[in-house]
Design a protein around this motif. Structure first.
Motif, mmCIF file in Angstrom:
data_model
loop_
_atom_site.group_PDB
_atom_site.id
_atom_site.type_symbol
_atom_site.label_atom_id
_atom_site.label_comp_id
_atom_site.label_asym_id
_atom_site.label_seq_id
_atom_site.Cartn_x
_atom_site.Cartn_y
_atom_site.Cartn_z
ATOM 1 N N VAL A 1 58.846 84.494 55.200
ATOM 2 C CA VAL A 1 59.924 84.156 56.131
ATOM 3 C C VAL A 1 59.258 84.011 57.491
ATOM 4 O O VAL A 1 58.525 84.900 57.935
ATOM 5 C CB VAL A 1 61.028 85.232 56.174
ATOM 6 C CG1 VAL A 1 62.093 84.866 57.207
ATOM 7 C CG2 VAL A 1 61.642 85.438 54.801
ATOM 8 N N ASP A 2 59.497 82.892 58.128
ATOM 9 C CA ASP A 2 58.810 82.595 59.376
ATOM 10 C C ASP A 2 59.784 81.934 60.330
ATOM 11 O O ASP A 2 60.976 81.819 60.039
ATOM 12 C CB ASP A 2 57.627 81.668 59.095
ATOM 13 C CG ASP A 2 56.463 81.898 60.046
ATOM 14 O OD1 ASP A 2 56.657 82.517 61.103
ATOM 15 O OD2 ASP A 2 55.361 81.443 59.727
ATOM 16 N N GLY A 3 59.301 81.431 61.417
ATOM 17 C CA GLY A 3 60.115 80.717 62.378
ATOM 18 C C GLY A 3 59.257 79.742 63.157
ATOM 19 O O GLY A 3 58.032 79.838 63.148
ATOM 20 N N VAL A 4 59.915 78.798 63.788
ATOM 21 C CA VAL A 4 59.238 77.833 64.666
ATOM 22 C C VAL A 4 60.084 77.667 65.920
ATOM 23 O O VAL A 4 61.285 77.927 65.902
ATOM 24 C CB VAL A 4 59.018 76.464 63.970
ATOM 25 C CG1 VAL A 4 58.053 76.584 62.805
ATOM 26 C CG2 VAL A 4 60.330 75.854 63.526
ATOM 27 N N ALA A 5 59.460 77.223 66.982
ATOM 28 C CA ALA A 5 60.159 77.069 68.256
ATOM 29 C C ALA A 5 61.273 76.034 68.192
ATOM 30 O O ALA A 5 62.262 76.140 68.915
ATOM 31 C CB ALA A 5 59.168 76.708 69.356
ATOM 32 N N SER A 6 61.147 75.047 67.315
ATOM 33 C CA SER A 6 62.135 73.970 67.265
ATOM 34 C C SER A 6 63.344 74.298 66.387
ATOM 35 O O SER A 6 64.236 73.473 66.243
ATOM 36 C CB SER A 6 61.477 72.680 66.757
ATOM 37 O OG SER A 6 60.983 72.877 65.451
ATOM 38 N N TRP A 7 63.386 75.509 65.810
ATOM 39 C CA TRP A 7 64.527 75.891 64.967
ATOM 40 C C TRP A 7 64.974 77.297 65.351
ATOM 41 O O TRP A 7 64.169 78.214 65.417
ATOM 42 C CB TRP A 7 64.152 75.840 63.484
ATOM 43 C CG TRP A 7 65.316 76.170 62.603
ATOM 44 C CD1 TRP A 7 65.572 77.375 62.008
ATOM 45 C CD2 TRP A 7 66.397 75.324 62.246
ATOM 46 N NE1 TRP A 7 66.746 77.327 61.302
ATOM 47 C CE2 TRP A 7 67.270 76.065 61.429
ATOM 48 C CE3 TRP A 7 66.728 74.004 62.529
ATOM 49 C CZ2 TRP A 7 68.434 75.525 60.892
ATOM 50 C CZ3 TRP A 7 67.874 73.480 62.001
ATOM 51 C CH2 TRP A 7 68.717 74.227 61.190
#
Length: 164
Positions: free
Chosen positions: A112-118
Protein backbone atom coordinates in the motif's frame (compact mmCIF):
# COMPACT_ATOMS: atom_id res chain seq x y z
CA UNK A 1 22.59 -35.98 14.90
CA UNK A 2 20.44 -38.48 13.02
CA UNK A 3 17.48 -37.61 15.23
CA UNK A 4 17.80 -33.91 14.43
CA UNK A 5 18.03 -34.67 10.71
CA UNK A 6 15.03 -37.00 10.87
CA UNK A 7 12.95 -34.40 12.73
CA UNK A 8 13.94 -31.68 10.26
CA UNK A 9 13.08 -33.92 7.31
CA UNK A 10 9.71 -34.83 8.85
CA UNK A 11 8.90 -31.16 9.48
CA UNK A 12 9.81 -30.33 5.89
CA UNK A 13 7.54 -33.08 4.54
CA UNK A 14 4.65 -31.95 6.74
CA UNK A 15 5.12 -28.32 5.74
CA UNK A 16 5.11 -29.32 2.08
CA UNK A 17 1.77 -31.07 2.55
CA UNK A 18 -0.09 -28.01 3.84
CA UNK A 19 0.12 -25.40 1.11
CA UNK A 20 -2.25 -22.84 -0.46
CA UNK A 21 -2.00 -24.62 -3.84
CA UNK A 22 -3.92 -27.44 -2.16
CA UNK A 23 -7.05 -25.25 -2.29
CA UNK A 24 -7.16 -25.21 -6.11
CA UNK A 25 -9.12 -28.44 -6.52
CA UNK A 26 -11.12 -28.53 -3.30
CA UNK A 27 -14.49 -30.07 -4.09
CA UNK A 28 -17.71 -28.29 -3.11
CA UNK A 29 -19.04 -29.73 0.14
CA UNK A 30 -15.57 -30.29 1.64
CA UNK A 31 -15.59 -29.42 5.37
CA UNK A 32 -13.59 -26.42 6.62
CA UNK A 33 -11.32 -28.59 8.77
CA UNK A 34 -10.30 -30.67 5.76
CA UNK A 35 -9.40 -27.52 3.79
CA UNK A 36 -7.20 -26.31 6.65
CA UNK A 37 -5.58 -29.74 6.97
CA UNK A 38 -4.70 -29.62 3.25
CA UNK A 39 -3.75 -25.95 2.89
CA UNK A 40 -2.76 -24.82 6.38
CA UNK A 41 -4.12 -21.87 8.29
CA UNK A 42 -5.47 -19.10 6.03
CA UNK A 43 -3.91 -15.63 6.04
CA UNK A 44 -7.34 -14.18 6.86
CA UNK A 45 -10.86 -15.39 7.52
CA UNK A 46 -13.47 -12.95 6.24
CA UNK A 47 -17.24 -13.05 6.91
CA UNK A 48 -19.25 -13.03 3.68
CA UNK A 49 -22.21 -10.65 3.20
CA UNK A 50 -24.58 -13.52 2.30
CA UNK A 51 -23.42 -15.63 5.28
CA UNK A 52 -20.62 -18.08 5.68
CA UNK A 53 -16.99 -17.07 5.44
CA UNK A 54 -14.04 -16.86 3.08
CA UNK A 55 -10.68 -18.44 3.82
CA UNK A 56 -7.99 -16.32 2.18
CA UNK A 57 -4.70 -17.89 1.17
CA UNK A 58 -2.36 -15.37 -0.44
CA UNK A 59 1.23 -15.48 -1.54
CA UNK A 60 1.57 -11.69 -1.56
CA UNK A 61 3.77 -9.68 -1.19
CA UNK A 62 6.14 -11.53 -3.56
CA UNK A 63 3.97 -14.37 -4.84
CA UNK A 64 1.52 -13.86 -7.68
CA UNK A 65 -1.41 -15.97 -6.51
CA UNK A 66 -4.23 -15.64 -4.00
CA UNK A 67 -6.75 -18.40 -3.39
CA UNK A 68 -10.19 -17.79 -1.92
CA UNK A 69 -12.17 -20.66 -0.43
CA UNK A 70 -15.81 -19.73 0.18
CA UNK A 71 -17.67 -21.63 2.87
CA UNK A 72 -21.41 -21.71 3.51
CA UNK A 73 -22.92 -21.12 6.96
CA UNK A 74 -22.40 -24.81 7.86
CA UNK A 75 -18.65 -24.56 7.12
CA UNK A 76 -18.62 -26.47 3.83
CA UNK A 77 -16.89 -25.35 0.63
CA UNK A 78 -19.09 -23.58 -1.91
CA UNK A 79 -16.23 -22.73 -4.29
CA UNK A 80 -12.47 -22.27 -4.43
CA UNK A 81 -10.53 -20.22 -6.93
CA UNK A 82 -7.37 -18.27 -7.71
CA UNK A 83 -8.40 -14.60 -7.84
CA UNK A 84 -5.37 -12.68 -9.07
CA UNK A 85 -6.44 -12.74 -12.72
CA UNK A 86 -7.49 -10.15 -15.29
CA UNK A 87 -11.03 -11.55 -15.27
CA UNK A 88 -11.34 -11.19 -11.49
CA UNK A 89 -9.77 -7.71 -11.41
CA UNK A 90 -12.26 -6.60 -14.10
CA UNK A 91 -15.04 -7.04 -11.53
CA UNK A 92 -13.80 -4.01 -9.56
CA UNK A 93 -16.21 -1.12 -10.08
CA UNK A 94 -14.82 2.37 -9.75
CA UNK A 95 -17.05 4.57 -7.59
CA UNK A 96 -18.90 1.54 -6.13
CA UNK A 97 -16.35 -0.78 -4.54
CA UNK A 98 -14.65 0.14 -1.29
CA UNK A 99 -11.24 -0.82 0.06
CA UNK A 100 -13.04 -3.37 2.25
CA UNK A 101 -14.59 -4.93 -0.88
CA UNK A 102 -11.16 -5.20 -2.51
CA UNK A 103 -9.65 -6.79 0.62
CA UNK A 104 -12.55 -9.25 0.84
CA UNK A 105 -12.26 -10.27 -2.82
CA UNK A 106 -8.46 -10.31 -3.25
CA UNK A 107 -6.93 -10.49 0.22
CA UNK A 108 -4.16 -8.24 1.51
CA UNK A 109 -2.22 -6.41 -1.21
CA UNK A 110 1.51 -6.78 -1.81
CA UNK A 111 1.95 -3.12 -0.93
CA UNK A 112 0.00 0.00 0.00
CA UNK A 113 1.60 3.23 -1.11
CA UNK A 114 0.76 6.74 -2.20
CA UNK A 115 1.78 9.37 -4.73
CA UNK A 116 1.56 13.15 -4.70
CA UNK A 117 -0.91 13.20 -7.59
CA UNK A 118 -3.51 11.05 -5.77
CA UNK A 119 -5.19 11.91 -2.46
CA UNK A 120 -5.51 8.46 -0.91
CA UNK A 121 -3.83 5.08 -0.56
CA UNK A 122 -2.95 2.90 -3.54
CA UNK A 123 -3.17 -0.86 -3.13
CA UNK A 124 -0.86 -2.92 -5.36
CA UNK A 125 -1.19 -6.63 -6.17
CA UNK A 126 1.36 -8.80 -7.99
CA UNK A 127 -0.08 -11.33 -10.45
CA UNK A 128 0.73 -13.22 -13.64
CA UNK A 129 -0.95 -12.77 -16.99
CA UNK A 130 -2.05 -15.94 -18.79
CA UNK A 131 1.11 -15.87 -20.92
CA UNK A 132 3.23 -15.76 -17.77
CA UNK A 133 4.16 -12.08 -17.83
CA UNK A 134 4.66 -10.58 -14.37
CA UNK A 135 2.01 -7.93 -13.81
CA UNK A 136 0.89 -5.40 -11.20
CA UNK A 137 -2.65 -4.29 -10.44
CA UNK A 138 -3.22 -0.91 -8.79
CA UNK A 139 -6.36 0.08 -6.89
CA UNK A 140 -6.59 3.76 -5.97
CA UNK A 141 -8.80 4.58 -2.99
CA UNK A 142 -10.15 8.07 -2.38
CA UNK A 143 -10.09 9.63 1.11
CA UNK A 144 -13.50 8.03 1.85
CA UNK A 145 -12.14 4.56 1.02
CA UNK A 146 -13.98 4.16 -2.31
CA UNK A 147 -12.20 2.90 -5.43
CA UNK A 148 -11.49 5.93 -7.60
CA UNK A 149 -9.56 4.12 -10.28
CA UNK A 150 -7.92 0.77 -10.95
CA UNK A 151 -5.59 -0.49 -13.65
CA UNK A 152 -3.02 -3.08 -14.55
CA UNK A 153 0.64 -2.51 -15.42
CA UNK A 154 3.58 -4.63 -16.43
CA UNK A 155 6.13 -5.37 -13.75
CA UNK A 156 9.63 -4.99 -15.10
CA UNK A 157 11.51 -7.87 -13.55
CA UNK A 158 15.23 -8.32 -14.13
CA UNK A 159 15.30 -5.24 -16.34
CA UNK A 160 18.83 -4.23 -17.32
CA UNK A 161 20.43 -1.52 -15.28
CA UNK A 162 20.09 1.70 -17.27
CA UNK A 163 22.77 3.56 -15.28
CA UNK A 164 26.21 3.82 -16.82
Amino acid sequence: MRTVFALAAAALVLAACAHPWNTVDVAPGTPRDEVIARAGQPVRVVPMPEGGQRLQYTMQPWGRYAFMVDLDASGRVVRSRQVLTAQEFARIEEGKWTGADVLREFGPPAQVDGVASWNGPIMMYRWKELGGSPMLYYVYLDPQGTVGRAHQAMELVNAPNERK
